[in-house]
Design a protein around this motif. Sequence first.
Motif, PDB file in Angstrom:
ATOM      1  N   GLU A 172      56.118  31.982  34.297  1.00 35.13           N
ATOM      2  CA  GLU A 172      57.014  31.650  35.415  1.00 35.13           C
ATOM      3  C   GLU A 172      56.772  30.515  36.118  1.00 35.13           C
ATOM      4  N   SER A 173      55.383  30.191  36.178  1.00 38.07           N
ATOM      5  CA  SER A 173      54.815  28.941  36.986  1.00 38.07           C
ATOM      6  C   SER A 173      55.446  27.840  36.013  1.00 38.07           C
ATOM      7  N   GLY A 190      40.931  50.011  30.267  1.00 35.35           N
ATOM      8  CA  GLY A 190      41.714  49.234  29.091  1.00 35.35           C
ATOM      9  C   GLY A 190      43.333  48.983  29.591  1.00 35.35           C
ATOM     10  N   ALA A 191      43.754  50.050  30.038  1.00 33.48           N
ATOM     11  CA  ALA A 191      45.217  49.682  30.585  1.00 33.48           C
ATOM     12  C   ALA A 191      45.213  48.920  31.839  1.00 33.48           C
ATOM     13  N   VAL A 192      44.284  48.571  32.567  1.00 35.20           N
ATOM     14  CA  VAL A 192      44.177  47.818  33.808  1.00 35.20           C
ATOM     15  C   VAL A 192      43.661  46.524  33.145  1.00 35.20           C
ATOM     16  N   GLU A 193      43.137  46.325  32.025  1.00 37.11           N
ATOM     17  CA  GLU A 193      42.845  44.975  31.534  1.00 37.11           C
ATOM     18  C   GLU A 193      44.126  44.537  30.771  1.00 37.11           C
ATOM     19  N   ARG A 194      44.875  45.265  30.163  1.00 35.29           N
ATOM     20  CA  ARG A 194      46.150  44.974  29.615  1.00 35.29           C
ATOM     21  C   ARG A 194      46.830  44.455  30.500  1.00 35.29           C
ATOM     22  N   TYR A 195      47.208  45.381  31.773  1.00 37.59           N
ATOM     23  CA  TYR A 195      48.251  44.942  32.690  1.00 37.59           C
ATOM     24  C   TYR A 195      47.852  43.592  33.393  1.00 37.59           C
ATOM     25  N   ARG A 208      49.987  40.306  33.406  1.00 37.28           N
ATOM     26  CA  ARG A 208      50.798  39.608  34.474  1.00 37.28           C
ATOM     27  C   ARG A 208      50.194  38.404  34.772  1.00 37.28           C
ATOM     28  N   LEU A 209      49.027  37.845  34.028  1.00 35.11           N
ATOM     29  CA  LEU A 209      48.612  36.664  33.976  1.00 35.11           C
ATOM     30  C   LEU A 209      49.417  35.634  33.228  1.00 35.11           C
TER      31      LEU A 209
END
Length: 82
Positions: free
Chosen positions: A56-57, A40-45, A49-50
Amino acid sequence: MSYVHHLLSRVPDDLPDYVEEVIATAHSLFCKYPPEKLAGAVERYLKERLARWCYESSVSSYLKLRVRNFNLLVFVFILAWP
């Protein structure tokens, strides 16, 4: 299993002393934070990030467009100069 044997057979015999400590630390972290617990933490990260990358792009694209338009405006102004 042959792939694991192939990798282990290529490990040098004279590894530095800290390699065992690194392996032990990695094992304890893997036991403390199993992949299922971190999913879950990885998916949120990754979503954050995306989203940040998209923002930013888009800002970068906007600024590049502004600079391009400014350069074009300066070029036209110079050409129109009497």
